[in-house]
Design a protein around this motif. Structure first.
Motif, PDB file in Angstrom:
ATOM      1  N   LYS A   1      -6.015 -24.646  -9.779  1.00 15.31           N
ATOM      2  CA  LYS A   1      -6.643 -23.361  -9.526  1.00 15.31           C
ATOM      3  C   LYS A   1      -6.717 -23.147  -8.019  1.00 15.31           C
ATOM      4  O   LYS A   1      -7.020 -24.054  -7.264  1.00 15.31           O
ATOM      5  CB  LYS A   1      -8.045 -23.346 -10.139  1.00 15.31           C
ATOM      6  N   VAL A   2      -6.422 -21.926  -7.589  1.00 13.65           N
ATOM      7  CA  VAL A   2      -6.506 -21.579  -6.174  1.00 13.65           C
ATOM      8  C   VAL A   2      -7.476 -20.423  -5.998  1.00 13.65           C
ATOM      9  O   VAL A   2      -7.750 -19.672  -6.924  1.00 13.65           O
ATOM     10  CB  VAL A   2      -5.132 -21.191  -5.576  1.00 13.65           C
ATOM     11  N   GLN A   3      -7.996 -20.307  -4.788  1.00  9.51           N
ATOM     12  CA  GLN A   3      -8.848 -19.186  -4.416  1.00  9.51           C
ATOM     13  C   GLN A   3      -8.130 -18.393  -3.341  1.00  9.51           C
ATOM     14  O   GLN A   3      -7.573 -18.972  -2.405  1.00  9.51           O
ATOM     15  CB  GLN A   3     -10.170 -19.670  -3.829  1.00  9.51           C
ATOM     16  N   VAL A   4      -8.134 -17.087  -3.486  1.00  7.87           N
ATOM     17  CA  VAL A   4      -7.570 -16.211  -2.465  1.00  7.87           C
ATOM     18  C   VAL A   4      -8.738 -15.436  -1.871  1.00  7.87           C
ATOM     19  O   VAL A   4      -9.426 -14.702  -2.570  1.00  7.87           O
ATOM     20  CB  VAL A   4      -6.516 -15.254  -3.060  1.00  7.87           C
ATOM     21  N   LEU A   5      -8.970 -15.656  -0.588  1.00 10.49           N
ATOM     22  CA  LEU A   5     -10.111 -15.052   0.091  1.00 10.49           C
ATOM     23  C   LEU A   5      -9.638 -14.134   1.201  1.00 10.49           C
ATOM     24  O   LEU A   5      -8.778 -14.500   2.003  1.00 10.49           O
ATOM     25  CB  LEU A   5     -11.001 -16.148   0.675  1.00 10.49           C
ATOM     26  N   GLU A   6     -10.199 -12.937   1.244  1.00  5.37           N
ATOM     27  CA  GLU A   6      -9.905 -12.011   2.329  1.00  5.37           C
ATOM     28  C   GLU A   6     -10.917 -12.270   3.428  1.00  5.37           C
ATOM     29  O   GLU A   6     -12.120 -12.277   3.189  1.00  5.37           O
ATOM     30  CB  GLU A   6     -10.007 -10.572   1.836  1.00  5.37           C
TER      31      GLU A   6
END
Length: 110
Positions: A1-6
């Motif tokens: 699982k990955v997190q994409v953060l702005e």
């Protein structure tokens, strides 16, 4: 699982290194496809006399820039006189005024 953060004007992908590498490659591919799409769209607009442009609003990684996606069209009531809904090569709807040749992504109000 990955997190994409702005994070402001940057995107950070966090998670398992292998998955982060794969997600990064996908994001970079989308950016390149977006650049090509908008460069072609701007060229079509310039050829039609509607100008080009399209500013950079976000960046990812090593300075890659990409433009915003077109806004989603609205379906509130009839269009003002002279306006028609058209679709670009990618199937995105935009508005075209047959009276004066203007085109725009946002629904016209007058």
């Amino acid at each position: 699982k990955v997190q994409v953060l702005e994070e402001g004007t940057k995107v950070r992908i966090a998670g398992d290194p292998g998955q982060v590498d794969a997600a990064t490659a996908e994001v970079e591919q989308v950016i390149e496809e977006s650049k090509e799409y908008f460069a072609n769209k701007d060229a079509r607009r310039a050829a039609a006399g509607n100008g080009g442009g399209g500013g950079v609003v976000s960046s990812f990684g090593g300075g890659n820039n990409f433009p915003p996606p077109p806004p989603l069209p609205s379906s509130d009531g009839p269009l003002p006189e002279g306006w028609e809904i058209h679709k670009d090569d990618e199937g995105n709807e935009y508005y075209f005024n047959v009276l004066d040749g203007r085109s725009q992504w946002t629904r016209p109000t007058d």
